[in-house]
Design a protein around this motif. Structure first.
Motif, PDB file in Angstrom:
ATOM      1  N   THR A  26       0.845  -1.188   0.000  1.00 37.29           N
ATOM      2  CA  THR A  26       0.000   0.000   0.000  1.00 37.29           C
ATOM      3  C   THR A  26       0.883   1.243   0.000  1.00 37.29           C
ATOM      4  O   THR A  26       2.056   1.191   0.409  1.00 37.29           O
ATOM      5  N   PRO A  27       0.342   2.400  -0.437  1.00 34.12           N
ATOM      6  CA  PRO A  27       1.118   3.635  -0.351  1.00 34.12           C
ATOM      7  C   PRO A  27       1.589   3.921   1.070  1.00 34.12           C
ATOM      8  O   PRO A  27       2.709   4.398   1.276  1.00 34.12           O
ATOM      9  N   GLU A  28       0.742   3.629   2.057  1.00 30.38           N
ATOM     10  CA  GLU A  28       1.117   3.873   3.447  1.00 30.38           C
ATOM     11  C   GLU A  28       2.305   3.007   3.860  1.00 30.38           C
ATOM     12  O   GLU A  28       3.215   3.475   4.569  1.00 30.38           O
ATOM     13  N   GLU A  29       2.321   1.746   3.427  1.00 34.74           N
ATOM     14  CA  GLU A  29       3.445   0.856   3.746  1.00 34.74           C
ATOM     15  C   GLU A  29       4.730   1.350   3.085  1.00 34.74           C
ATOM     16  O   GLU A  29       5.813   1.326   3.696  1.00 34.74           O
ATOM     17  N   LEU A  30       4.619   1.813   1.847  1.00 31.80           N
ATOM     18  CA  LEU A  30       5.790   2.337   1.153  1.00 31.80           C
ATOM     19  C   LEU A  30       6.338   3.573   1.848  1.00 31.80           C
ATOM     20  O   LEU A  30       7.561   3.719   2.020  1.00 31.80           O
ATOM     21  N   LEU A  31       5.440   4.463   2.260  1.00 26.24           N
ATOM     22  CA  LEU A  31       5.891   5.684   2.923  1.00 26.24           C
ATOM     23  C   LEU A  31       6.508   5.366   4.282  1.00 26.24           C
ATOM     24  O   LEU A  31       7.553   5.921   4.638  1.00 26.24           O
ATOM     25  N   GLU A  32       5.873   4.493   5.037  1.00 27.11           N
ATOM     26  CA  GLU A  32       6.399   4.132   6.353  1.00 27.11           C
ATOM     27  C   GLU A  32       7.803   3.541   6.230  1.00 27.11           C
ATOM     28  O   GLU A  32       8.704   3.883   6.999  1.00 27.11           O
ATOM     29  N   ALA A  33       7.994   2.652   5.249  1.00 29.30           N
ATOM     30  CA  ALA A  33       9.314   2.053   5.050  1.00 29.30           C
ATOM     31  C   ALA A  33      10.331   3.109   4.626  1.00 29.30           C
ATOM     32  O   ALA A  33      11.473   3.119   5.112  1.00 29.30           O
ATOM     33  N   GLY A  34       9.924   4.008   3.722  1.00 30.27           N
ATOM     34  CA  GLY A  34      10.832   5.054   3.256  1.00 30.27           C
ATOM     35  C   GLY A  34      11.234   6.002   4.372  1.00 30.27           C
ATOM     36  O   GLY A  34      12.419   6.363   4.505  1.00 30.27           O
ATOM     37  N   ILE A  35      10.275   6.395   5.187  1.00 31.62           N
ATOM     38  CA  ILE A  35      10.586   7.275   6.321  1.00 31.62           C
ATOM     39  C   ILE A  35      11.501   6.552   7.297  1.00 31.62           C
ATOM     40  O   ILE A  35      12.455   7.142   7.838  1.00 31.62           O
ATOM     41  N   GLY A  36      11.229   5.260   7.507  1.00 33.46           N
ATOM     42  CA  GLY A  36      12.077   4.493   8.418  1.00 33.46           C
ATOM     43  C   GLY A  36      13.521   4.460   7.960  1.00 33.46           C
ATOM     44  O   GLY A  36      14.449   4.663   8.756  1.00 33.46           O
ATOM     45  N   ILE A  37      13.744   4.207   6.670  1.00 36.83           N
ATOM     46  CA  ILE A  37      15.103   4.188   6.126  1.00 36.83           C
ATOM     47  C   ILE A  37      15.764   5.549   6.291  1.00 36.83           C
ATOM     48  O   ILE A  37      16.932   5.657   6.691  1.00 36.83           O
ATOM     49  N   TYR A  38      15.016   6.604   6.012  1.00 33.29           N
ATOM     50  CA  TYR A  38      15.551   7.962   6.115  1.00 33.29           C
ATOM     51  C   TYR A  38      15.942   8.275   7.561  1.00 33.29           C
ATOM     52  O   TYR A  38      17.039   8.789   7.828  1.00 33.29           O
ATOM     53  N   LEU A  39      15.067   7.959   8.487  1.00 33.16           N
ATOM     54  CA  LEU A  39      15.327   8.279   9.895  1.00 33.16           C
ATOM     55  C   LEU A  39      16.454   7.421  10.466  1.00 33.16           C
ATOM     56  O   LEU A  39      17.225   7.892  11.311  1.00 33.16           O
ATOM     57  N   ARG A  40      16.571   6.175  10.004  1.00 35.41           N
ATOM     58  CA  ARG A  40      17.703   5.352  10.443  1.00 35.41           C
ATOM     59  C   ARG A  40      19.016   5.960   9.958  1.00 35.41           C
ATOM     60  O   ARG A  40      20.025   5.950  10.673  1.00 35.41           O
ATOM     61  N   GLY A  41      18.996   6.471   8.742  1.00 34.46           N
ATOM     62  CA  GLY A  41      20.192   7.107   8.211  1.00 34.46           C
ATOM     63  C   GLY A  41      20.633   8.309   9.022  1.00 34.46           C
ATOM     64  O   GLY A  41      21.828   8.602   9.133  1.00 34.46           O
TER      65      GLY A  41
END
Length: 204
Positions: free
Chosen positions: A182-197
Protein backbone atom coordinates in the motif's frame (compact mmCIF):
# COMPACT_ATOMS: atom_id res chain seq x y z
CA UNK A 1 -24.55 22.33 -10.30
CA UNK A 2 -27.49 24.69 -10.62
CA UNK A 3 -27.61 28.42 -11.25
CA UNK A 4 -29.07 28.90 -7.78
CA UNK A 5 -25.61 29.40 -6.24
CA UNK A 6 -24.87 32.20 -8.71
CA UNK A 7 -28.17 33.94 -7.97
CA UNK A 8 -27.28 33.93 -4.29
CA UNK A 9 -23.94 35.57 -4.92
CA UNK A 10 -21.82 32.40 -4.83
CA UNK A 11 -20.58 32.48 -8.41
CA UNK A 12 -16.92 32.56 -7.34
CA UNK A 13 -17.23 29.38 -5.28
CA UNK A 14 -19.51 27.76 -7.84
CA UNK A 15 -16.71 28.18 -10.38
CA UNK A 16 -14.19 26.75 -7.93
CA UNK A 17 -16.36 23.66 -7.42
CA UNK A 18 -16.89 23.27 -11.17
CA UNK A 19 -13.17 23.57 -11.84
CA UNK A 20 -12.38 21.05 -9.10
CA UNK A 21 -14.54 18.49 -10.89
CA UNK A 22 -12.83 19.26 -14.19
CA UNK A 23 -9.33 19.06 -12.68
CA UNK A 24 -10.14 15.67 -11.17
CA UNK A 25 -11.43 14.45 -14.54
CA UNK A 26 -8.96 16.08 -16.93
CA UNK A 27 -6.05 17.45 -14.94
CA UNK A 28 -5.26 21.09 -14.12
CA UNK A 29 -4.41 22.03 -17.70
CA UNK A 30 -7.09 19.93 -19.37
CA UNK A 31 -10.00 22.33 -19.19
CA UNK A 32 -10.89 25.84 -20.29
CA UNK A 33 -12.63 28.71 -18.53
CA UNK A 34 -15.54 28.18 -20.91
CA UNK A 35 -15.86 24.59 -19.71
CA UNK A 36 -15.81 25.73 -16.10
CA UNK A 37 -18.53 28.26 -16.86
CA UNK A 38 -20.62 25.62 -18.61
CA UNK A 39 -20.20 23.20 -15.70
CA UNK A 40 -21.31 25.97 -13.31
CA UNK A 41 -24.22 26.74 -15.67
CA UNK A 42 -23.32 30.38 -16.24
CA UNK A 43 -22.36 32.34 -19.33
CA UNK A 44 -18.86 32.08 -20.77
CA UNK A 45 -18.19 35.67 -19.75
CA UNK A 46 -19.35 35.26 -16.14
CA UNK A 47 -16.09 33.77 -14.71
CA UNK A 48 -14.16 36.89 -15.68
CA UNK A 49 -16.08 38.88 -13.09
CA UNK A 50 -14.03 37.03 -10.48
CA UNK A 51 -10.97 35.55 -12.19
CA UNK A 52 -8.60 36.95 -14.80
CA UNK A 53 -8.15 33.52 -16.36
CA UNK A 54 -7.64 29.83 -15.70
CA UNK A 55 -4.40 30.30 -13.75
CA UNK A 56 -6.14 32.75 -11.44
CA UNK A 57 -8.95 30.27 -10.87
CA UNK A 58 -6.47 27.45 -10.21
CA UNK A 59 -4.56 29.70 -7.79
CA UNK A 60 -7.76 30.17 -5.79
CA UNK A 61 -8.32 26.41 -5.72
CA UNK A 62 -4.71 25.87 -4.62
CA UNK A 63 -5.12 28.49 -1.88
CA UNK A 64 -8.21 26.75 -0.53
CA UNK A 65 -6.38 23.44 -0.85
CA UNK A 66 -3.34 24.58 1.12
CA UNK A 67 -5.57 25.94 3.89
CA UNK A 68 -7.32 22.59 4.11
CA UNK A 69 -3.98 20.76 3.83
CA UNK A 70 -2.54 22.76 6.71
CA UNK A 71 -5.57 21.92 8.86
CA UNK A 72 -5.23 18.20 8.06
CA UNK A 73 -1.49 18.14 8.78
CA UNK A 74 -1.84 20.17 11.95
CA UNK A 75 -4.55 17.84 13.23
CA UNK A 76 -2.36 14.82 12.47
CA UNK A 77 0.66 16.39 14.17
CA UNK A 78 -1.37 16.90 17.36
CA UNK A 79 1.24 19.16 18.98
CA UNK A 80 3.81 16.38 18.82
CA UNK A 81 1.81 13.92 20.91
CA UNK A 82 2.22 11.17 21.92
CA UNK A 83 5.83 11.53 20.66
CA UNK A 84 7.71 13.46 17.96
CA UNK A 85 8.27 10.23 16.01
CA UNK A 86 4.64 9.10 16.16
CA UNK A 87 3.45 12.59 15.20
CA UNK A 88 5.91 12.79 12.32
CA UNK A 89 4.69 9.48 10.93
CA UNK A 90 1.08 10.62 11.37
CA UNK A 91 1.82 13.72 9.29
CA UNK A 92 3.19 11.51 6.51
CA UNK A 93 0.05 9.38 6.51
CA UNK A 94 -2.09 12.54 6.51
CA UNK A 95 -0.26 13.72 3.38
CA UNK A 96 -1.33 10.59 1.51
CA UNK A 97 -4.86 10.75 2.91
CA UNK A 98 -5.25 14.34 1.74
CA UNK A 99 -4.08 13.52 -1.79
CA UNK A 100 -6.52 10.63 -1.95
CA UNK A 101 -9.53 12.51 -0.55
CA UNK A 102 -8.98 15.85 -2.31
CA UNK A 103 -7.42 15.03 -5.70
CA UNK A 104 -8.60 18.22 -7.40
CA UNK A 105 -7.09 20.43 -4.72
CA UNK A 106 -3.90 18.36 -4.66
CA UNK A 107 -3.37 18.65 -8.41
CA UNK A 108 -4.03 22.39 -8.33
CA UNK A 109 -1.52 22.77 -5.50
CA UNK A 110 1.31 20.60 -6.82
CA UNK A 111 0.74 19.72 -10.48
CA UNK A 112 -0.70 22.80 -12.16
CA UNK A 113 2.49 24.81 -12.59
CA UNK A 114 0.97 27.67 -10.60
CA UNK A 115 3.66 29.22 -8.41
CA UNK A 116 3.02 29.40 -4.65
CA UNK A 117 3.98 33.06 -4.95
CA UNK A 118 1.35 33.86 -7.56
CA UNK A 119 -0.86 35.60 -5.01
CA UNK A 120 -0.22 36.74 -1.43
CA UNK A 121 -3.07 34.52 -0.25
CA UNK A 122 -1.60 31.44 -1.93
CA UNK A 123 1.84 32.22 -0.56
CA UNK A 124 0.53 32.51 3.00
CA UNK A 125 -1.52 29.31 2.75
CA UNK A 126 1.39 27.35 1.29
CA UNK A 127 3.73 28.63 3.98
CA UNK A 128 1.26 27.67 6.70
CA UNK A 129 1.23 24.06 5.49
CA UNK A 130 5.02 24.01 5.17
CA UNK A 131 5.39 25.23 8.74
CA UNK A 132 3.58 22.17 10.05
CA UNK A 133 6.06 19.94 8.22
CA UNK A 134 9.12 21.91 9.36
CA UNK A 135 7.84 22.02 12.94
CA UNK A 136 7.46 18.24 12.91
CA UNK A 137 10.95 17.82 11.44
CA UNK A 138 12.42 20.27 13.95
CA UNK A 139 10.95 18.44 16.94
CA UNK A 140 12.14 15.08 15.67
CA UNK A 141 15.68 16.12 14.71
CA UNK A 142 16.49 18.01 17.91
CA UNK A 143 18.30 14.92 19.23
CA UNK A 144 20.82 15.03 16.37
CA UNK A 145 24.03 16.91 17.24
CA UNK A 146 23.86 20.39 15.74
CA UNK A 147 26.88 19.84 13.48
CA UNK A 148 25.20 16.81 11.86
CA UNK A 149 21.61 18.03 11.90
CA UNK A 150 20.06 18.81 8.51
CA UNK A 151 18.12 22.08 8.29
CA UNK A 152 14.48 21.48 9.21
CA UNK A 153 13.36 22.85 5.84
CA UNK A 154 15.56 20.31 4.04
CA UNK A 155 14.37 17.49 6.31
CA UNK A 156 10.75 18.42 5.57
CA UNK A 157 11.48 18.77 1.84
CA UNK A 158 12.93 15.26 1.69
CA UNK A 159 9.81 13.76 3.28
CA UNK A 160 7.56 15.90 1.07
CA UNK A 161 9.39 14.69 -2.04
CA UNK A 162 9.06 11.07 -0.91
CA UNK A 163 5.36 11.52 -0.14
CA UNK A 164 4.69 13.25 -3.45
CA UNK A 165 6.48 10.52 -5.38
CA UNK A 166 4.38 7.85 -3.70
CA UNK A 167 1.21 9.82 -4.50
CA UNK A 168 2.19 10.11 -8.15
CA UNK A 169 3.31 6.53 -8.63
CA UNK A 170 1.14 4.50 -6.30
CA UNK A 171 -1.90 6.45 -5.08
CA UNK A 172 -3.46 7.29 -8.43
CA UNK A 173 -6.01 4.77 -9.66
CA UNK A 174 -6.30 1.36 -8.05
CA UNK A 175 -4.19 1.06 -4.87
CA UNK A 176 -1.62 -1.69 -5.17
CA UNK A 177 -1.85 -1.67 -8.96
CA UNK A 178 1.86 -0.97 -9.39
CA UNK A 179 3.31 -2.47 -6.23
CA UNK A 180 2.46 -5.30 -3.83
CA UNK A 181 2.39 -2.76 -1.00
CA UNK A 182 0.00 0.00 0.00
CA UNK A 183 1.12 3.63 -0.35
CA UNK A 184 1.12 3.87 3.45
CA UNK A 185 3.44 0.86 3.75
CA UNK A 186 5.79 2.34 1.15
CA UNK A 187 5.89 5.68 2.92
CA UNK A 188 6.40 4.13 6.35
CA UNK A 189 9.31 2.05 5.05
CA UNK A 190 10.83 5.05 3.26
CA UNK A 191 10.59 7.27 6.32
CA UNK A 192 12.08 4.49 8.42
CA UNK A 193 15.10 4.19 6.13
CA UNK A 194 15.55 7.96 6.12
CA UNK A 195 15.33 8.28 9.89
CA UNK A 196 17.70 5.35 10.44
CA UNK A 197 20.19 7.11 8.21
CA UNK A 198 19.97 10.14 10.48
CA UNK A 199 20.33 7.98 13.57
CA UNK A 200 16.90 8.89 14.86
CA UNK A 201 15.66 5.33 15.16
CA UNK A 202 17.61 2.17 15.80
CA UNK A 203 18.61 -0.10 12.95
CA UNK A 204 16.92 -3.48 12.78
Amino acid sequence: MSKRGYHHGNLRQALVEAALDLITEKGPTGFTMAEAAKRAEVSAAAPYRHFSGRDDLIAEIATQGFELFADVLDFAYNDGKPSPLASFEAVGRAYLAFARKYPGHYMAMFESGVSPGQTPELSRASERANKVLTRAADALSVRIPADRRPPSAMFAAHITAMSHGIVELYTRGKPGGRAPFTPEELLEAGIGIYLRGLGLIERD
